[in-house]
Motif scaffolding. Structure first.
Motif, PDB file in Angstrom:
ATOM      1  N   GLY A   1      51.400  -5.610  52.722  1.00  0.00           N
ATOM      2  CA  GLY A   1      52.800  -6.008  52.697  1.00  0.00           C
ATOM      3  C   GLY A   1      53.256  -6.423  51.312  1.00  0.00           C
ATOM      4  N   LEU A   2      52.396  -7.127  50.580  1.00  0.00           N
ATOM      5  CA  LEU A   2      52.718  -7.517  49.209  1.00  0.00           C
ATOM      6  C   LEU A   2      52.877  -6.290  48.318  1.00  0.00           C
ATOM      7  N   THR A   3      52.017  -5.309  48.541  1.00  0.00           N
ATOM      8  CA  THR A   3      52.105  -4.066  47.768  1.00  0.00           C
ATOM      9  C   THR A   3      53.410  -3.347  48.052  1.00  0.00           C
ATOM     10  N   ALA A   4      53.831  -3.329  49.318  1.00  0.00           N
ATOM     11  CA  ALA A   4      55.076  -2.655  49.686  1.00  0.00           C
ATOM     12  C   ALA A   4      56.270  -3.262  48.963  1.00  0.00           C
ATOM     13  N   MET A   5      56.203  -4.562  48.695  1.00  0.00           N
ATOM     14  CA  MET A   5      57.303  -5.226  47.998  1.00  0.00           C
ATOM     15  C   MET A   5      57.393  -4.794  46.534  1.00  0.00           C
ATOM     16  N   ALA A   6      56.297  -4.249  45.982  1.00  0.00           N
ATOM     17  CA  ALA A   6      56.284  -3.827  44.574  1.00  0.00           C
ATOM     18  C   ALA A   6      56.754  -2.394  44.382  1.00  0.00           C
ATOM     19  N   LEU A   7      57.048  -1.694  45.473  1.00  0.00           N
ATOM     20  CA  LEU A   7      57.485  -0.307  45.378  1.00  0.00           C
ATOM     21  C   LEU A   7      58.977  -0.259  45.022  1.00  0.00           C
ATOM     22  N   PRO A   8      59.487   0.864  44.490  1.00  0.00           N
ATOM     23  CA  PRO A   8      58.809   2.141  44.245  1.00  0.00           C
ATOM     24  C   PRO A   8      57.979   2.147  42.965  1.00  0.00           C
ATOM     25  N   ILE A   9      57.147   3.168  42.838  1.00  0.00           N
ATOM     26  CA  ILE A   9      56.307   3.336  41.657  1.00  0.00           C
ATOM     27  C   ILE A   9      57.189   3.588  40.434  1.00  0.00           C
ATOM     28  N   ALA A  10      56.896   2.914  39.338  1.00  0.00           N
ATOM     29  CA  ALA A  10      57.655   3.107  38.100  1.00  0.00           C
ATOM     30  C   ALA A  10      56.814   2.642  36.929  1.00  0.00           C
TER      31      ALA A  10
END
Length: 754
Positions: free
Chosen positions: A100-109
């Motif tokens: 869930g924490l990773t999902a908050m860092a999306l999108p890839i850039a």
């Protein structure tokens, strides 16, 4: 009625339902497949994002591979700690929180604040950029594979006794991503659309992961009272074997890629094939019934390694298709052998995460050696034969009779190999640094050892050929007088035609030549005459002269790409030329008058700006009457220098009546429609000349060139507008931007037309 796990323990009541779900392995396999698909699709996608900062150097992929392997190790360590300290259900809850924490860092850039890389330490800079930008999602996905397999082992399913077979689903996902990106993703989706699609895929992965976590056991880590009969005792020696069996193929995939793309034929996407083979060997070996019986793989290895020695001699240029196939077959067998040994030495499911942690550590060691260390200590691709030798040392039973017995049998072959190495050292010392002597000696000694205990009739032949190859005593056709290696590839300076002509090679591409002696053997005096694409009667010279005539005189000229510095001898008195070159080794070679004298004779005062031209040209002061783009003849092109945004940057540095000349000769890509479209997008007129008057290269040492001249008005180009072919936008080719490019389409166009 009680329900028993394969280990003999009674399952909790909640887990009994798991054994009745026949599709549970499919659910876990699908989740692993999606995880690996995302993991491997983020690699080329993000690498493409950073190309505007680094260009299309093959070493970008090597460093990226090391980063991915290092992050994979961190993810496996995290999974191992979770598996040791927490029950499966608690581990699942914690990992879902991380997801869930990773999902908050999306999108890839690309992380903000990372501008141009430093002149030195580019590899570490790139490593840091990857870590800040995609470290968290890659770490999360990396940890998912061992966690999912350990959860399946604890699920109570009747097939949970061997969760290692799920590793095949993970590698199939990696394989699918590897081929889907250049074929189905890059040609049709912009980078913005790709990142959006990746985020959607990550959401699907979260959903699947949440469902699979419902079937994990809430029990603590299970102690196995009676291990299976074939259980591998995981002592320190066995862990070292796991590390070694993973390290050698991991380094070999990078080494064979470097060898193929620099010494044989550096076609775009050729790097995909070794990595695909590497992944498929996991699928083939990590099975109850491998695709090829392990005993047969071991039996075939000597028959592939012996002719591989021949392929290293230097006949790649003539029989390059055969050489590519031979190298790939040998690589496939060696990798399959190592991975077969690895699977055969796997522990029980209770030590699954420890096993994957060790194999991941081996992957980091192998990747770091081939991708980071070897370019620093070797001036050629010497890591490739070293890793081939180490792979054969991994053959089962190689030291079955003991090291002392093996050494006793091998010394008659080791001694002549060592003598050959010493002969090379004293007769060809200028070829490489003194540091390489111990590596050369060890390498040749291993070359002798690696075949002796197998097919002895083939051993002597392979030993002699490989010894000559590695020591540099036999390089038919081309004898390098200097070899240099940088982050951007291997450069060789060689003399042809009995020392009459000196040539600079970058991999297999010629980047300039200088005539040293005439046909009578007399030294050539005065200013050197440019050869290859740059000869005075060629289209590059014609475009420069036409721009000069149209302006009356050229004030400031920018040249992107240095090579040997051949274009410097087209400068006239009173003109101020500046060269932009990304590779410091190329700058050193071009400036050394003992190697090439174009710069020293024709433009000794011309500045050479190090760094990526798109960034350094933009930062340079003033404007230019002529900009020459000469960075596209290599087989790995810097696509970011041919986008709409790149051309807009060049125009910002161009004088009102200035001219842009693009040299687009390339063996594999037809760049004409790309240039035509980006020129029209900026309101420029463009003209093409395809040269066909060069003749035989080995006689004249000049090459046919394909050149495009662009300007705001036809009158700014002078006679070129009258003599050359007018280029019109190509409706069959999409406009290249920083967000979209399609190299595969250009390859197909070059091959099949259209």
């Amino acid at each position: 009625m009680s329900l028993f796990h394969a280990s003999g323990r009674i399952l909790p009541g909640r887990d009994r339902q798991a054994t009745d779900i026949r599709l549970l392995p499919l659910l876990y396999g699908l989740t692993l497949f999606v995880s690996a698909l995302l993991l491997f699709s983020i690699q080329p996608m993000f690498a493409k994002m950073v190309l505007p900062k680094l260009g299309g150097a093959p070493a970008v992929w090597s460093v990226a591979m090391v980063f991915f392997q290092t992050t994979l190790l961190a993810g496996y360590a995290y999974a191992h700690v979770l598996n040791r300290l927490l029950g499966s259900r608690r581990a699942a809850m914690l990992h879902l929180a991380l997801v869930g924490l990773t999902a908050m860092a999306l999108p890839i850039a690309v992380a903000p604040g990372w501008s141009a890389p430093p002149p030195d330490g580019t590899a570490l800079w790139l490593f840091g950029l990857f870590a800040i930008s995609i470290g968290l999602p890659f770490f999360t996905l990396s940890a998912s594979a061992p966690l999912l397999q350990s959860w399946f082992a604890a699920s109570g399913h009747r097939q949970a006794g061997n969760p290692y077979v799920l590793y095949a689903a993970s590698n199939l996902g990696s394989f699918a991503a590897l081929f889907a990106y250049p074929v189905a993703i890059e040609p049709f989706l912009t980078l913005k659309a790709q990142t959006a699609a990746w985020s959607f895929g990550f959401a699907l992965f979260v959903l699947l992961l949440a469902v699979t976590s419902l079937f994990t056991s809430g029990a603590a880590r299970v102690a196995v009272h009676a291990p299976p009969p074939d259980e591998v005792h995981a002592n320190a020696i066995e862990r070292m074997r796991w590390v070694a069996l993973a390290a050698v193929p991991s380094g070999l995939v990078i080494a064979v890629t470097a060898h193929l793309t620099t010494d044989i034929a550096a076609a775009p996407f050729l790097w995909v094939v070794p990595l695909a083979i590497y992944l498929l060997t996991f699928v083939a070996a990590f099975r109850e019934r491998p695709w090829i019986a392990h005993a047969n793989v071991v039996r075939f290895v000597p028959f592939a390694v012996a002719p591989l020695a021949v392929s290293l001699i230097g006949g790649e240029k003539v029989f390059w298709v055969t050489m590519i196939a031979l190298n790939l077959v040998a690589f496939a067998l060696l990798t399959l052998m190592c991975h077969g040994e690895l699977y055969g030495r796997r522990p029980s499911a209770q030590r699954l995460t420890e096993f994957y942690l060790c194999t991941s550590f081996g992957g980091v060691i192998g990747g770091a050696f081939a991708g980071l260390l070897a370019p620093q200590i070797f001036n050629g691709n010497y890591e490739y034969p070293i890793l081939v030798a180490l792979a054969v040392l991994c053959m089962p039973g190689f030291f079955a009779g003991g090291i002392r017995k093996a050494a006793t049998e091998l010394w008659p072959w080791l001694l002549p190999s060592a003598v050959l190495a010493l002969i090379w050292y004293f007769t060809r010392l200028p070829l490489s640094a003194t540091l390489e002597l111990p590596f050369q000696v060890v390498l040749v000694l291993l070359a002798a050892a690696m075949l002796f205990l197998r097919q002895r009739l083939m051993c002597f032949f392979a030993l002699v050929v490989l010894s000559f190859t590695v020591t540099g005593l036999w390089r038919p056709g081309i004898a390098p007088i200097e070899t240099a290696r940088s982050f951007f590839g291997v450069h060789r300076v060689a003399e042809l035609s009995e020392g009459r002509v000196r040539i600079l090679y970058h991999g297999t591409t010629i980047h300039g030549a200088q005539r040293l002696r005439n046909e009578h053997g007399t030294l050539v005096g005065g200013s050197p005459r440019p050869l290859t694409y740059y000869y005075p009667e060629g289209p590059l010279a014609e475009a420069i002269n036409a721009a000069r005539a149209a302006h009356g005189a050229l004030g400031r000229v920018a040249v992107v790409g240095l090579g040997t510095g051949s274009l410097a001898c087209h400068r006239k008195a009173g003109e101020h030329w500046t060269f932009f070159e990304i590779d410091p080794e190329v700058i050193r070679i071009a400036r050394d008058p003992h190697l090439f004298s174009f710069l020293s004779s024709c433009a000794a005062d011309a500045p050479v700006v190090a760094g990526d031209a798109r960034l350094t040209l933009e930062a340079s002061p003033g404007r230019y009457d002529l900009i020459v783009l000469d960075a596209f003849s290599s087989d790995s092109i810097p696509a970011h220098l041919l986008t709409r945004e790149a051309l807009a940057g060049y125009l910002a540095k161009l004088s009102p009546r200035g001219v842009i000349v693009a040299h687009i000769s390339n063996r594999y890509l037809d760049l004409t429609p790309v240039v035509a479209n980006v020129a029209r997008s900026q309101g420029l007129v463009s003209f093409l000349r395809e040269d066909d008057s060069a003749g035989d290269f080995m006689t004249t040492f000049v090459s046919n060139a394909r050149v495009v001249a662009m300007a705001r008005a036809a009158g700014d180009i002078g006679s070129v507008a009258e003599k050359w072919t007018v280029l019109h936008p190509d409706s069959n080719s999409a406009l290249w931007t920083d967000d979209y490019s399609n190299i595969l389409g250009l390859m197909l166009r070059r091959k099949f037309g259209g």
